[in-house]
Scaffold this active site. Sequence first.
Site: not given
Lengths: 426, 476
Positions: A30, A105, A129
């Site tokens: 990420k 996210s 997330s």
Amino acid sequence: MADIYNAFLSEAEIAGEGDGILKGVRVAVKDNISTKDIETTCASKILKGYIPPYDAHAVTLLKQAGAVIAGKTNMDEFGMGSTTENSAFGAALNPRDTTRVTGGSSGGSAAAVAGGLVPLALGSDTGGSIRCPAAWCGIVGLKPSYGRVSRFGLIAYANSFEQIGPMANNVTDTAKLFSVIAGHDVRDSTSVNKPYDFAGLKADIAGKTIGIPKEYFGEGVDEAVSETVKNAIAKLEELGAKTVEVSLPSMKYALAAYYVTCTCEASSNLDRFDGVRYGEIAPDTNMPWHDAYTKVRTAGFGDEVRRRIILGTFALSAGYYGKYYVKARHARQQIAKDFAKALTQCDLLAGPTMPNVAPKLGELTKDPLQMYQADILTVPANIAGIPAISVPCGTAHNMPVGLQIMGRMYDEETVLNAALAYEEAC
Amino acid sequence: MSEEFQVIIGLEVHCQLNTKSKLFCGCSADFRADAPNTHVCPVCLGLPGALPVLNKKAVEYALKVAKALNCTIPEEGEFCRKNYFYPDLVKAYQITMGDDPLAIGGYIEIEDDAGNPKVVNLTRIHVEEDPGRLVHMGNKERGYYTLVDYNRSGIPLIEMVTEPEMSSPKEARRLLNKLRATLEYLDVFDPEKEGSLRVDANISIKGHERVEIKNITSYKGVEKALTFEITRQKNLIRRGGRIVRETRHFQEGKGTTTSARSKETANDYRYFPEPDLPVIRVADWVKDIELPELPDARRDRFMSQYGIAVNHARTLTGDLKLAEFYEAIAEVGAALAASWTADILMGELNYRDMHVSEVAGHADQFAELITLVRDKKITDKAGVEVLRVWLDALHNEAKSEAPSAIVERLGLARESGESFRGIVEAILEKNPQAIEDHKAGKKGALNFIVGQVMKETKGKSDPREIHAMISEILGE
């Protein structure tokens, strides 16, 4: 393979030198996790051009285990969002239906795994997330206990909630990745010395008591989703688990406590982005520094990020700190206590990961409050600090549904074993 | 008039702790000799994702100070963030301590302006990180710009806040001296490092608003800034003006204070607990801390062990290096050594802007000088002359010449009065008026003659002997 899901913000092929259990395995990371020599932007214009001079601890461990860093994945800007539409570089698309969002996210990581671009990915979970996009894209994602994975190098959104965690197509791969990144790191003062032993993973649910919080099937949870998850829980019972209904009365404060605290922490964390030391947007040296900062930050941050900075700044300001931050702190303690108490009566808690299936692009971001509401079932585990996993458990409205299993603090072992037992039985 | 203006002063003192590494990272804290931005890492640069790790040594040092200053030390301390934007502050927040500092209360004993003992209470002590340093460059023609050096970013600071209980700039100066001496005795602070001490002072005239003077960087500066500010405030009140509550900056060069722009003072620091650092439990550490002998104890010991006067004992123990220097030479004669060190040597050092540390390595030579005086090998006056020559050589040429060699070289050895009889007679002859005056009973008239003889004999004569000789010649 072409990135048709806009899963990656930057692609790479950096092979770790180690010779461990991830030798040659491609792992996506990420974009809020620092990677030496690979641009790390948090999907924000303000960090465009920032190339960290160091690796996050989790990335160092990946390299030591022989993994290949395959690139940096798309996300909601600084982790603020539940759809990965709040990315300065365009939304990620759900591989199961590209007209729908991935969730967020960590949507880029979920799309990269679900779309078959990589077998493993690192996400981060502040209020859901990892679990949200895992559920909506139909993969497995684990939010570890707070402190079990070092946050060193994770670009902070809300420090006291977030953890880096593994995402994969199945429980075994998830556990394997977790075994690489878990453990103590002296550079993170909130990290604990609790490594995870992958060899201990085994399908094991028989005889366990699973608490079913009634709040997880209450108002706002889609009926078809509810039905799918209830069937999954019935499956757990078939495998020998005992279920009991439990109640977590303070859960009604969870979202408020979460959003107050995380916006407070975020407002402070994000103040450092002023363009002076890194990033492509440089301050105008002909302006007074105060005005130059304002210009950089106005140009660099997206709407949702600005909204949360303003909310957090307000909540921490003189005269409001006691009304918001301090109250939220009390609520957090109460929620943590409720979960700890429920987990003395049972080994695990189970319910849906998300109240709905993945919405269409643009549907959820229209109304920020509605988007915040989508986090209601994931946020409590972050507040309580406990481990929580999302495992695919069928579909509703033709889209994947995630079963969320939460466990006691530092007891990922029981959580992963239960998830594996469920997965193998399906 | 002045008694209606009662001055109230409180201080906020920041001192850099002399730990080896910074407060939250492993970077070396010994940066002063090095190029800008060479003592930096992701942590002290505030790079995204970097996290603080507490340097326990800094906390231990601060606890030592707290214990030495008689503070109450709570079982737990909590770091928090003080949020504000400034180009020297890498994270846009300073990690400091808020509602739960390391220590509360405590006190420092000083003397008031009348020389009586006075206790100044402390509010609190906490640990925090120093920001980086801004260097303003450029000129009117080519434009101004500012450079930032982050070498200082993350240096551990201790902040000590006093109650507003001092009533003159001199008291404030004495408190700082006492504090500096205490920190030095504890070996947690190096006062000789540039910028290692910074002071904010609150000052008000009783019944009027309080003014804060920020960032005074020297001991002298504190006294100067406060003195200026008192005059300014008194004059303003006398003219019927009103003191506004504000922050002012001290202009070190001019010795004045100027109002800070309101933009800089309107900060809301949005304090909240630092989520990256756990609460620190210090109760167990405190128990293990042993304190060395502190200035007051050493002063009392000097008085009892060496039998010297309180003012000498106080001066000699007010600086660790000075106290050690004295103890190294006291055996030549405690009282004589005390007076030569506290009065004469200190005066000569101050005159040359030197510190006792510059002569500390040559204590044996200073002892030799005092021995020459003690054994009447040279007169007091010649002793001072030798001291000056000795210090100048040390200061200007880093050369240490033995006092006996200086005496030899300059011919300063004391000679008996008889050898100066001719000089005395000649001077008496040249100054009949002084003799007249003396005979007329004018006190001190002979002193002029003695002075003339001393001058002529380059201090080699003993004034008492000369005095006796004059009396004899005059047939008294």
